[in-house]
Write a protein that holds these residues in place. Structure first.
Motif, PDB file in Angstrom:
ATOM      1  N   VAL A 198       1.648 -10.860  10.847  1.00 11.86           N
ATOM      2  CA  VAL A 198       0.382 -10.889  10.101  1.00 11.86           C
ATOM      3  C   VAL A 198       0.300  -9.586   9.288  1.00 11.86           C
ATOM      4  N   PRO A 199      -0.483  -9.587   8.205  1.00 12.56           N
ATOM      5  CA  PRO A 199      -0.626  -8.337   7.445  1.00 12.56           C
ATOM      6  C   PRO A 199      -1.596  -7.374   8.140  1.00 12.56           C
ATOM      7  N   VAL A 200      -1.248  -6.099   8.117  1.00  8.99           N
ATOM      8  CA  VAL A 200      -2.126  -5.063   8.681  1.00  8.99           C
ATOM      9  C   VAL A 200      -2.221  -3.927   7.666  1.00  8.99           C
ATOM     10  N   CYS A 201      -3.156  -3.010   7.902  1.00 14.59           N
ATOM     11  CA  CYS A 201      -3.191  -1.829   7.034  1.00 14.59           C
ATOM     12  C   CYS A 201      -3.328  -0.557   7.852  1.00 14.59           C
ATOM     13  N   VAL A 202      -2.817   0.518   7.268  1.00 12.35           N
ATOM     14  CA  VAL A 202      -2.959   1.854   7.847  1.00 12.35           C
ATOM     15  C   VAL A 202      -3.746   2.675   6.840  1.00 12.35           C
ATOM     16  N   ILE A 203      -4.712   3.464   7.334  1.00 11.75           N
ATOM     17  CA  ILE A 203      -5.484   4.322   6.430  1.00 11.75           C
ATOM     18  C   ILE A 203      -5.084   5.772   6.674  1.00 11.75           C
ATOM     19  N   GLY A 204      -4.751   6.481   5.604  1.00 14.27           N
ATOM     20  CA  GLY A 204      -4.383   7.898   5.720  1.00 14.27           C
ATOM     21  C   GLY A 204      -3.135   8.198   4.918  1.00 14.27           C
ATOM     22  N   LYS A 250       3.444  -7.483   6.781  1.00 10.29           N
ATOM     23  CA  LYS A 250       3.251  -6.568   5.653  1.00 10.29           C
ATOM     24  C   LYS A 250       2.381  -5.418   6.137  1.00 10.29           C
ATOM     25  N   VAL A 251       2.698  -4.219   5.706  1.00 11.90           N
ATOM     26  CA  VAL A 251       1.876  -3.064   6.086  1.00 11.90           C
ATOM     27  C   VAL A 251       1.357  -2.398   4.813  1.00 11.90           C
ATOM     28  N   TYR A 252       0.047  -2.489   4.589  1.00 13.45           N
ATOM     29  CA  TYR A 252      -0.553  -1.787   3.456  1.00 13.45           C
ATOM     30  C   TYR A 252      -0.902  -0.374   3.908  1.00 13.45           C
ATOM     31  N   LEU A 253      -0.514   0.596   3.112  1.00 17.19           N
ATOM     32  CA  LEU A 253      -0.850   1.982   3.430  1.00 17.19           C
ATOM     33  C   LEU A 253      -1.894   2.436   2.422  1.00 17.19           C
ATOM     34  N   ILE A 254      -3.132   2.579   2.899  1.00 16.99           N
ATOM     35  CA  ILE A 254      -4.250   2.855   1.990  1.00 16.99           C
ATOM     36  C   ILE A 254      -4.555   4.347   2.025  1.00 16.99           C
ATOM     37  N   HIS A 255      -4.427   4.972   0.856  1.00 15.78           N
ATOM     38  CA  HIS A 255      -4.631   6.422   0.809  1.00 15.78           C
ATOM     39  C   HIS A 255      -5.557   6.782  -0.350  1.00 15.78           C
ATOM     40  N   ARG A 256      -6.413   7.759  -0.091  1.00 12.70           N
ATOM     41  CA  ARG A 256      -7.419   8.095  -1.107  1.00 12.70           C
ATOM     42  C   ARG A 256      -6.858   8.915  -2.273  1.00 12.70           C
ATOM     43  N   ARG A 257      -5.617   9.353  -2.156  1.00 10.36           N
ATOM     44  CA  ARG A 257      -4.975  10.110  -3.250  1.00 10.36           C
ATOM     45  C   ARG A 257      -3.822   9.297  -3.853  1.00 10.36           C
ATOM     46  N   ASP A 258      -3.111   9.932  -4.808  1.00  8.21           N
ATOM     47  CA  ASP A 258      -1.995   9.209  -5.435  1.00  8.21           C
ATOM     48  C   ASP A 258      -0.648   9.642  -4.863  1.00  8.21           C
ATOM     49  N   ARG A 259      -0.662  10.427  -3.802  1.00 14.02           N
ATOM     50  CA  ARG A 259       0.591  10.795  -3.131  1.00 14.02           C
ATOM     51  C   ARG A 259       0.311  11.134  -1.674  1.00 14.02           C
TER      52      ARG A 259
END
Ligand code: NAP
Length: 313
Positions: A149-155, A173-182
Protein backbone atom coordinates in the motif's frame (compact mmCIF):
# COMPACT_ATOMS: atom_id res chain seq x y z
CA UNK A 1 8.29 -2.19 43.43
CA UNK A 2 10.81 0.31 44.71
CA UNK A 3 10.90 1.05 48.41
CA UNK A 4 10.07 4.46 49.81
CA UNK A 5 13.05 6.24 51.28
CA UNK A 6 15.65 3.89 49.83
CA UNK A 7 19.01 5.62 49.64
CA UNK A 8 20.80 4.92 46.39
CA UNK A 9 24.36 5.79 45.45
CA UNK A 10 23.61 6.48 41.80
CA UNK A 11 20.30 6.65 39.99
CA UNK A 12 20.34 6.90 36.21
CA UNK A 13 17.24 8.21 34.47
CA UNK A 14 16.97 6.71 30.99
CA UNK A 15 18.08 3.52 29.29
CA UNK A 16 19.16 4.72 25.87
CA UNK A 17 22.75 4.84 24.72
CA UNK A 18 23.72 7.53 27.25
CA UNK A 19 21.99 5.96 30.27
CA UNK A 20 23.27 2.46 29.51
CA UNK A 21 26.84 3.61 28.98
CA UNK A 22 26.64 5.53 32.27
CA UNK A 23 25.29 2.32 33.84
CA UNK A 24 28.21 0.24 32.50
CA UNK A 25 30.77 2.70 33.89
CA UNK A 26 29.01 3.24 37.23
CA UNK A 27 28.50 -0.51 37.68
CA UNK A 28 32.15 -1.24 36.89
CA UNK A 29 33.04 1.37 39.54
CA UNK A 30 31.08 -0.79 42.02
CA UNK A 31 28.37 1.82 42.50
CA UNK A 32 25.53 -0.62 41.73
CA UNK A 33 23.51 2.03 39.86
CA UNK A 34 19.74 1.87 39.62
CA UNK A 35 18.54 2.57 36.07
CA UNK A 36 15.01 3.91 35.66
CA UNK A 37 14.16 2.74 32.16
CA UNK A 38 11.00 4.78 31.76
CA UNK A 39 8.39 4.43 29.03
CA UNK A 40 10.73 3.78 26.14
CA UNK A 41 13.33 1.26 27.33
CA UNK A 42 16.34 1.39 25.04
CA UNK A 43 15.61 4.95 23.97
CA UNK A 44 15.57 6.03 20.34
CA UNK A 45 17.87 3.22 19.18
CA UNK A 46 15.15 0.73 20.09
CA UNK A 47 13.01 2.15 17.28
CA UNK A 48 15.70 2.39 14.64
CA UNK A 49 17.02 -0.04 12.05
CA UNK A 50 20.59 -0.72 11.05
CA UNK A 51 23.15 1.50 12.80
CA UNK A 52 26.07 1.84 10.42
CA UNK A 53 28.14 4.46 12.21
CA UNK A 54 28.69 3.07 15.70
CA UNK A 55 32.42 2.25 15.81
CA UNK A 56 33.31 -1.41 16.13
CA UNK A 57 30.59 -2.84 13.89
CA UNK A 58 31.93 -2.82 10.32
CA UNK A 59 28.79 -4.52 8.98
CA UNK A 60 26.50 -2.30 11.09
CA UNK A 61 24.31 -3.51 13.94
CA UNK A 62 20.55 -3.32 14.52
CA UNK A 63 19.69 -0.51 16.96
CA UNK A 64 17.59 -2.72 19.28
CA UNK A 65 20.42 -5.31 19.39
CA UNK A 66 22.97 -2.61 20.20
CA UNK A 67 21.00 -1.36 23.22
CA UNK A 68 20.24 -4.93 24.31
CA UNK A 69 23.98 -5.64 24.31
CA UNK A 70 24.63 -2.51 26.38
CA UNK A 71 21.86 -3.50 28.80
CA UNK A 72 23.38 -6.97 29.26
CA UNK A 73 26.84 -5.47 29.71
CA UNK A 74 25.59 -3.09 32.43
CA UNK A 75 23.65 -5.87 34.17
CA UNK A 76 26.71 -8.12 34.06
CA UNK A 77 28.64 -5.57 36.14
CA UNK A 78 25.83 -5.11 38.67
CA UNK A 79 23.51 -2.40 37.34
CA UNK A 80 19.89 -2.78 38.45
CA UNK A 81 16.93 -1.91 36.22
CA UNK A 82 13.37 -0.80 36.86
CA UNK A 83 10.65 0.18 34.37
CA UNK A 84 9.73 3.06 36.70
CA UNK A 85 9.61 6.56 35.30
CA UNK A 86 11.01 9.65 36.98
CA UNK A 87 8.14 12.09 37.50
CA UNK A 88 9.51 14.66 39.96
CA UNK A 89 12.71 16.06 41.37
CA UNK A 90 13.47 17.75 44.69
CA UNK A 91 16.84 19.45 45.01
CA UNK A 92 16.22 21.28 48.26
CA UNK A 93 17.80 18.68 50.57
CA UNK A 94 21.34 17.44 51.04
CA UNK A 95 20.62 14.44 48.83
CA UNK A 96 18.72 14.46 45.58
CA UNK A 97 15.13 13.25 45.95
CA UNK A 98 13.45 11.72 42.96
CA UNK A 99 9.80 10.84 42.55
CA UNK A 100 8.94 7.76 40.49
CA UNK A 101 5.63 6.98 38.79
CA UNK A 102 4.00 9.95 40.58
CA UNK A 103 4.21 7.95 43.82
CA UNK A 104 7.31 6.96 45.77
CA UNK A 105 10.24 9.25 46.48
CA UNK A 106 13.77 7.84 46.33
CA UNK A 107 16.92 9.45 47.66
CA UNK A 108 20.20 9.25 45.85
CA UNK A 109 23.68 10.62 46.42
CA UNK A 110 24.22 11.16 42.70
CA UNK A 111 21.78 11.43 39.83
CA UNK A 112 22.52 11.05 36.12
CA UNK A 113 19.81 12.48 33.89
CA UNK A 114 19.87 10.71 30.52
CA UNK A 115 16.17 10.92 29.74
CA UNK A 116 16.72 11.46 26.01
CA UNK A 117 14.30 12.97 23.57
CA UNK A 118 10.90 12.00 22.17
CA UNK A 119 9.49 12.12 18.67
CA UNK A 120 7.95 15.41 17.64
CA UNK A 121 4.48 15.52 16.05
CA UNK A 122 2.89 17.99 13.66
CA UNK A 123 0.23 19.22 16.08
CA UNK A 124 -2.67 18.64 13.65
CA UNK A 125 -6.27 17.96 14.59
CA UNK A 126 -6.98 14.36 15.74
CA UNK A 127 -3.26 13.58 15.86
CA UNK A 128 -3.21 11.88 19.24
CA UNK A 129 -6.27 9.76 18.43
CA UNK A 130 -4.75 8.60 15.15
CA UNK A 131 -1.52 7.28 16.64
CA UNK A 132 -1.73 3.53 16.05
CA UNK A 133 -4.48 4.00 13.44
CA UNK A 134 -2.30 4.86 10.48
CA UNK A 135 -0.13 7.43 12.21
CA UNK A 136 3.21 6.54 13.77
CA UNK A 137 6.75 7.77 14.31
CA UNK A 138 8.38 4.35 14.08
CA UNK A 139 8.86 2.55 10.77
CA UNK A 140 10.67 -0.34 12.43
CA UNK A 141 7.72 -0.91 14.75
CA UNK A 142 4.86 -0.45 12.29
CA UNK A 143 6.23 -0.64 8.74
CA UNK A 144 5.45 -4.32 8.27
CA UNK A 145 1.72 -3.66 8.81
CA UNK A 146 1.60 -1.68 5.57
CA UNK A 147 2.44 -4.12 2.79
CA UNK A 148 1.71 -3.29 -0.84
CA UNK A 149 0.00 0.00 0.00
CA UNK A 150 1.23 3.59 -0.42
CA UNK A 151 2.58 5.33 2.68
CA UNK A 152 4.25 8.65 3.36
CA UNK A 153 7.08 9.89 5.53
CA UNK A 154 7.19 13.51 6.72
CA UNK A 155 10.57 15.17 7.27
CA UNK A 156 13.87 15.83 5.53
CA UNK A 157 16.51 14.69 8.03
CA UNK A 158 18.37 11.42 8.51
CA UNK A 159 15.45 9.91 10.40
CA UNK A 160 13.04 10.60 7.53
CA UNK A 161 15.54 9.22 5.01
CA UNK A 162 16.11 6.10 7.10
CA UNK A 163 12.38 5.52 7.65
CA UNK A 164 11.62 5.99 3.93
CA UNK A 165 14.33 3.54 2.87
CA UNK A 166 13.19 0.97 5.43
CA UNK A 167 9.57 1.26 4.33
CA UNK A 168 10.44 0.36 0.73
CA UNK A 169 10.69 -3.25 1.99
CA UNK A 170 6.92 -3.32 2.46
CA UNK A 171 5.04 -0.43 0.88
CA UNK A 172 4.05 -0.20 -2.79
CA UNK A 173 5.19 3.45 -2.79
CA UNK A 174 6.81 5.75 -0.26
CA UNK A 175 6.14 9.48 -0.58
CA UNK A 176 8.69 11.60 1.23
CA UNK A 177 7.04 14.91 2.09
CA UNK A 178 9.41 17.72 2.96
CA UNK A 179 8.77 21.39 3.53
CA UNK A 180 11.94 22.42 1.67
CA UNK A 181 13.35 21.67 -1.79
CA UNK A 182 16.23 19.53 -0.51
CA UNK A 183 16.95 17.06 2.27
CA UNK A 184 18.89 18.03 5.36
CA UNK A 185 19.92 14.36 5.79
CA UNK A 186 23.60 13.37 5.51
CA UNK A 187 24.84 13.01 1.93
CA UNK A 188 25.07 9.22 2.04
CA UNK A 189 21.45 8.90 3.20
CA UNK A 190 20.16 11.58 0.83
CA UNK A 191 21.90 9.88 -2.12
CA UNK A 192 20.32 6.54 -1.22
CA UNK A 193 16.87 8.13 -1.05
CA UNK A 194 17.28 9.90 -4.38
CA UNK A 195 18.49 6.68 -6.03
CA UNK A 196 15.53 4.63 -4.79
CA UNK A 197 12.78 4.22 -7.38
CA UNK A 198 10.10 3.37 -4.84
CA UNK A 199 10.56 6.70 -3.02
CA UNK A 200 8.92 9.78 -4.49
CA UNK A 201 9.96 13.04 -2.83
CA UNK A 202 7.29 15.73 -2.63
CA UNK A 203 9.17 19.00 -2.12
CA UNK A 204 8.12 22.33 -0.61
CA UNK A 205 5.09 20.70 0.88
CA UNK A 206 3.47 20.36 4.29
CA UNK A 207 0.69 18.11 5.54
CA UNK A 208 -2.24 20.21 6.70
CA UNK A 209 -4.81 17.54 7.58
CA UNK A 210 -5.15 13.82 8.23
CA UNK A 211 -8.12 12.17 6.54
CA UNK A 212 -9.74 8.99 7.86
CA UNK A 213 -12.04 6.30 6.49
CA UNK A 214 -15.31 5.17 8.06
CA UNK A 215 -13.41 2.98 10.55
CA UNK A 216 -11.35 5.94 11.75
CA UNK A 217 -8.16 4.68 10.06
CA UNK A 218 -5.85 6.99 8.12
CA UNK A 219 -6.65 6.91 4.39
CA UNK A 220 -5.19 10.16 3.00
CA UNK A 221 -3.53 13.46 3.84
CA UNK A 222 -4.15 16.98 2.62
CA UNK A 223 -1.00 18.58 1.25
CA UNK A 224 -0.17 22.24 0.73
CA UNK A 225 2.60 23.44 -1.53
CA UNK A 226 4.26 26.18 0.51
CA UNK A 227 5.26 28.12 -2.62
CA UNK A 228 2.17 27.92 -4.81
CA UNK A 229 -0.25 27.54 -1.83
CA UNK A 230 -2.03 24.81 -3.81
CA UNK A 231 -3.83 22.12 -1.85
CA UNK A 232 -4.24 18.52 -2.92
CA UNK A 233 -5.17 15.18 -1.48
CA UNK A 234 -2.78 12.20 -1.36
CA UNK A 235 -4.04 8.67 -0.64
CA UNK A 236 -1.84 6.88 1.91
CA UNK A 237 -2.50 4.03 4.31
CA UNK A 238 -0.06 5.26 6.91
CA UNK A 239 1.81 8.44 7.81
CA UNK A 240 5.27 8.15 9.36
CA UNK A 241 6.24 11.38 11.11
CA UNK A 242 10.02 11.93 11.30
CA UNK A 243 10.43 15.64 12.05
CA UNK A 244 12.92 15.48 14.89
CA UNK A 245 12.71 15.18 18.64
CA UNK A 246 12.10 17.24 21.78
CA UNK A 247 14.11 16.72 24.97
CA UNK A 248 12.36 14.78 27.77
CA UNK A 249 12.58 17.32 30.58
CA UNK A 250 9.00 17.56 31.85
CA UNK A 251 9.85 15.91 35.17
CA UNK A 252 12.58 18.49 35.84
CA UNK A 253 10.70 21.65 34.84
CA UNK A 254 11.92 24.58 36.90
CA UNK A 255 14.42 22.37 38.76
CA UNK A 256 17.26 22.04 36.28
CA UNK A 257 18.49 24.77 33.95
CA UNK A 258 17.30 24.52 30.35
CA UNK A 259 17.74 26.52 27.19
CA UNK A 260 14.63 28.10 25.60
CA UNK A 261 13.86 24.85 23.73
CA UNK A 262 13.97 22.76 26.89
CA UNK A 263 17.41 21.14 26.44
CA UNK A 264 19.17 20.72 29.79
CA UNK A 265 22.20 22.92 30.25
CA UNK A 266 25.52 21.29 31.06
CA UNK A 267 27.93 23.54 32.95
CA UNK A 268 31.22 21.73 32.79
CA UNK A 269 31.73 18.25 31.34
CA UNK A 270 28.58 16.42 32.45
CA UNK A 271 27.79 18.61 35.48
CA UNK A 272 24.55 20.48 36.05
CA UNK A 273 24.56 23.49 38.36
CA UNK A 274 23.44 21.22 41.23
CA UNK A 275 26.09 19.24 43.06
CA UNK A 276 25.48 15.53 42.53
CA UNK A 277 23.33 15.95 39.41
CA UNK A 278 24.92 15.02 36.10
CA UNK A 279 23.55 15.12 32.58
CA UNK A 280 24.16 12.94 29.52
CA UNK A 281 22.87 12.30 26.03
CA UNK A 282 20.21 13.81 23.80
CA UNK A 283 18.38 15.53 26.68
CA UNK A 284 21.20 18.10 26.52
CA UNK A 285 22.38 17.71 22.93
CA UNK A 286 20.86 19.87 20.24
CA UNK A 287 23.86 19.54 17.94
CA UNK A 288 25.17 16.01 17.40
CA UNK A 289 22.39 13.66 18.58
CA UNK A 290 24.38 10.57 17.66
CA UNK A 291 24.49 7.22 19.45
CA UNK A 292 28.23 7.52 19.88
CA UNK A 293 28.13 11.07 21.33
CA UNK A 294 25.36 9.97 23.69
CA UNK A 295 27.49 7.00 24.77
CA UNK A 296 30.52 9.28 25.26
CA UNK A 297 28.59 11.72 27.43
CA UNK A 298 27.14 8.81 29.44
CA UNK A 299 30.68 7.68 30.16
CA UNK A 300 31.67 11.22 31.22
CA UNK A 301 28.61 11.57 33.47
CA UNK A 302 29.34 8.28 35.27
CA UNK A 303 33.01 9.19 35.75
CA UNK A 304 32.06 12.63 37.10
CA UNK A 305 29.49 11.03 39.43
CA UNK A 306 32.13 8.62 40.67
CA UNK A 307 34.56 11.49 41.32
CA UNK A 308 31.81 13.40 43.12
CA UNK A 309 31.02 10.42 45.36
CA UNK A 310 34.69 9.95 46.18
CA UNK A 311 34.81 13.57 47.34
CA UNK A 312 37.14 14.49 44.50
CA UNK A 313 35.02 17.35 43.19
P1 NAP B 1 16.46 16.62 12.17
O1 NAP B 1 17.81 16.42 11.58
O2 NAP B 1 16.23 17.73 13.14
O3 NAP B 1 15.45 16.76 10.95
C1 NAP B 1 14.11 17.06 11.17
C2 NAP B 1 13.45 17.29 9.82
O4 NAP B 1 12.06 17.49 10.04
C3 NAP B 1 14.01 18.51 9.10
O5 NAP B 1 14.13 18.22 7.74
C4 NAP B 1 12.94 19.56 9.37
O6 NAP B 1 12.79 20.46 8.33
C5 NAP B 1 11.69 18.74 9.46
N1 NAP B 1 10.70 19.35 10.36
C6 NAP B 1 10.87 19.78 11.62
N2 NAP B 1 9.73 20.27 12.13
C7 NAP B 1 8.82 20.14 11.13
C8 NAP B 1 7.45 20.46 11.04
N3 NAP B 1 6.76 20.99 12.06
N4 NAP B 1 6.81 20.20 9.88
C9 NAP B 1 7.48 19.65 8.82
N5 NAP B 1 8.77 19.32 8.86
C10 NAP B 1 9.43 19.56 10.00
O7 NAP B 1 15.93 15.31 12.95
P2 NAP B 1 16.24 13.76 12.66
O8 NAP B 1 16.12 13.42 11.25
O9 NAP B 1 15.38 13.03 13.65
O10 NAP B 1 17.75 13.59 13.08
C11 NAP B 1 18.19 13.99 14.38
C12 NAP B 1 19.66 13.70 14.53
O11 NAP B 1 19.86 12.29 14.55
C13 NAP B 1 20.50 14.25 13.40
O12 NAP B 1 21.72 14.72 13.94
C14 NAP B 1 20.76 13.06 12.51
O13 NAP B 1 21.97 13.14 11.80
C15 NAP B 1 20.77 11.93 13.53
N6 NAP B 1 20.35 10.66 12.89
C16 NAP B 1 21.31 9.95 12.26
C17 NAP B 1 20.96 8.78 11.60
C18 NAP B 1 22.02 8.01 10.90
O14 NAP B 1 23.16 8.44 10.91
N7 NAP B 1 21.71 6.89 10.29
C19 NAP B 1 19.63 8.32 11.60
C20 NAP B 1 18.68 9.10 12.23
C21 NAP B 1 19.05 10.28 12.88
P3 NAP B 1 13.91 21.55 7.95
O15 NAP B 1 14.91 20.81 7.12
O16 NAP B 1 13.13 22.57 7.23
O17 NAP B 1 14.48 22.03 9.26
Amino acid sequence: MLLFGLMEKVIIIGSGCAGLTAAIYAARANLSPLVLEGRQPGGQLSTTTLVENFPGFPEGIDGPQLVLNMHKQAEHFGARFSYAEATGLDLTNEHVRLQVDDEDWLETQALIVASGASARWLGLENEEKLIGHGLTSCATCDGAFYRNVPVCVIGGGDSAAEEALFLTRFASKVYLIHRRDRLRASKIMADRVMACELIEPIWNTTVTKYLTDEKGEMCAVMLRNVETKEDRQLEVACVFVAIGHDPNTKAFAGKLETDPDGYLLVRHLAESKHPGVFIAGDVADRVYKQAITAAGSGCAAAMEAERYLSGLH
